[in-house]
Design a protein around this motif. Structure first.
Motif, short mmCIF file in Angstrom:
data_model
loop_
_atom_site.label_atom_id
_atom_site.label_comp_id
_atom_site.label_asym_id
_atom_site.label_seq_id
_atom_site.Cartn_x
_atom_site.Cartn_y
_atom_site.Cartn_z
N PHE A 37 70.22 52.21 27.31
CA PHE A 37 69.90 51.23 28.28
C PHE A 37 70.24 49.80 27.78
N GLY A 38 70.59 48.75 28.72
CA GLY A 38 70.97 47.66 28.34
C GLY A 38 70.83 46.57 29.37
N GLY A 39 70.00 45.58 29.39
CA GLY A 39 69.90 44.55 30.09
C GLY A 39 70.79 43.42 29.68
N VAL A 40 70.46 42.30 30.53
CA VAL A 40 71.31 40.81 30.16
C VAL A 40 70.88 40.28 28.78
N GLU A 41 69.39 40.41 28.69
CA GLU A 41 68.96 39.75 27.48
C GLU A 41 69.06 41.09 26.21
N ARG A 42 69.72 40.56 24.95
CA ARG A 42 69.68 41.63 24.06
C ARG A 42 68.37 41.91 23.16
N SER A 43 68.26 43.20 23.14
CA SER A 43 66.98 43.27 22.25
C SER A 43 67.26 43.06 20.73
N ASN A 44 66.34 42.91 20.10
CA ASN A 44 66.49 42.78 18.45
C ASN A 44 67.04 43.75 17.92
N SER A 45 67.05 45.14 18.25
CA SER A 45 67.91 46.10 17.59
C SER A 45 69.37 46.25 18.18
N VAL A 46 69.46 45.46 19.39
CA VAL A 46 70.98 45.58 19.85
C VAL A 46 71.58 44.46 18.80
N ILE A 47 70.86 43.31 18.81
CA ILE A 47 71.56 42.14 18.01
C ILE A 47 71.98 42.83 16.69
N PRO A 69 78.45 49.65 40.55
CA PRO A 69 78.66 49.64 41.76
C PRO A 69 78.54 48.24 42.16
N GLY A 70 79.56 47.80 43.33
CA GLY A 70 79.17 46.40 43.79
C GLY A 70 79.90 45.47 43.18
N GLU A 71 80.48 44.41 43.82
CA GLU A 71 80.72 43.24 43.55
C GLU A 71 79.71 42.21 42.72
N GLY A 72 79.86 41.76 41.54
CA GLY A 72 78.93 41.02 40.99
C GLY A 72 77.73 41.75 40.25
N ALA A 73 77.79 43.05 40.16
CA ALA A 73 76.66 43.73 39.62
C ALA A 73 76.81 43.57 38.01
N ASP A 74 75.60 43.13 37.38
CA ASP A 74 75.80 43.17 36.04
C ASP A 74 74.72 44.07 35.32
N ARG A 75 74.28 43.76 34.13
CA ARG A 75 73.47 44.67 33.27
C ARG A 75 71.92 44.53 33.89
N ARG A 76 71.73 43.86 34.71
CA ARG A 76 70.40 44.03 35.43
C ARG A 76 70.43 45.13 36.24
N HIS A 77 71.28 45.63 36.75
CA HIS A 77 71.38 46.71 37.90
C HIS A 77 70.62 47.84 37.23
N PRO A 78 69.55 48.59 38.09
CA PRO A 78 68.95 49.71 37.54
C PRO A 78 69.94 50.84 36.95
N TYR A 79 71.11 51.07 37.16
CA TYR A 79 71.87 51.90 36.36
C TYR A 79 72.01 51.66 34.92
N CYS A 80 71.90 50.37 34.66
CA CYS A 80 71.98 49.85 33.34
C CYS A 80 70.81 49.70 32.60
N PHE A 82 66.64 50.48 32.52
CA PHE A 82 65.50 51.15 33.08
C PHE A 82 64.46 50.38 33.45
N PHE A 83 64.33 49.07 33.02
CA PHE A 83 63.34 48.32 32.89
C PHE A 83 63.25 47.23 33.90
N THR A 84 63.51 47.40 35.06
CA THR A 84 63.47 46.45 36.38
C THR A 84 62.31 46.48 37.09
N PRO A 85 61.83 45.51 37.63
CA PRO A 85 60.53 45.31 38.52
C PRO A 85 60.24 46.67 39.25
N GLU A 86 61.46 47.15 40.16
CA GLU A 86 61.36 48.12 40.68
C GLU A 86 60.96 49.49 39.97
N THR A 87 61.56 49.61 38.74
CA THR A 87 61.22 50.92 37.96
C THR A 87 59.87 50.80 37.53
N ARG A 88 59.37 49.87 36.89
CA ARG A 88 58.13 49.50 36.17
C ARG A 88 57.08 49.91 37.19
#
Length: 101
Positions: A37-47, A69-80, A82-88
Motif C-alpha cells: 500500500f502506498g499513499g502520497v505521505e510516507r509512513s515511518n516504516s517506508v521512510i 488509470p487516468g491522467e494525473g492519478a497519483d498514490r492517493r488513488h484507491p488502487y495504491c 487502501f486508506f481512502t475516505p471511501e474505503t474507510r
C-alpha cells in the motif's frame, strides 16, 4: 492470500466481497503478506526501510505513475492506497462474521 501487490488486491477484493456478498461462497479470512500500500505521505516504516537492494522508493513511485488509470492519478488513488475516505467508510459498513473453528 496475497503478497506485496497481491496483498493489496486481496484486501480490496475481500472488502468488496464482504460488502456485496458472494453467496454461497464463505470467506473465512484474508492473509496479507507485507501488502503493498502506498499513499502520497510516507509512513515511518517506508521512510526507514523503503529503499532496499531490489527496489527503491523512486522505483515504486515510477511503477505507480505508469500503472494507475487516468491522467494525473497519483498514490492517493484507491488502487495504491487502501486508506481512502471511501474505503474507510466501506470498512466501517462491513459486517465481519465471527470466525468458524
Amino acid at each position: 492470500m496475497g503478497d506485496s501487490a497481491g496483498g493489496n488486491i486481496v484486501a480490496h477484493l475481500g472488502l468488496r466481497a464482504a460488502s456485496e456478498g458472494v453467496h454461497p461462497l464463505h470467506i473465512s479470512g484474508l492473509i496479507l503478506v507485507i501488502p503493498f500500500f502506498g499513499g502520497v505521505e510516507r509512513s515511518n516504516s517506508v521512510i526507514l526501510y523503503g529503499d532496499n537492494v531490489k527496489m527503491t522508493l523512486q522505483d515504486t513511485d515510477n511503477f505507480s505513475a505508469v500503472s494507475l488509470p487516468g491522467e494525473g492519478a497519483d498514490r492517493r488513488h484507491p488502487y495504491c492506497t487502501f486508506f481512502t475516505p471511501e474505503t474507510r467508510a466501506l470498512v466501517q459498513s462491513v459486517k465481519i462474521p465471527p470466525s468458524r473453528s
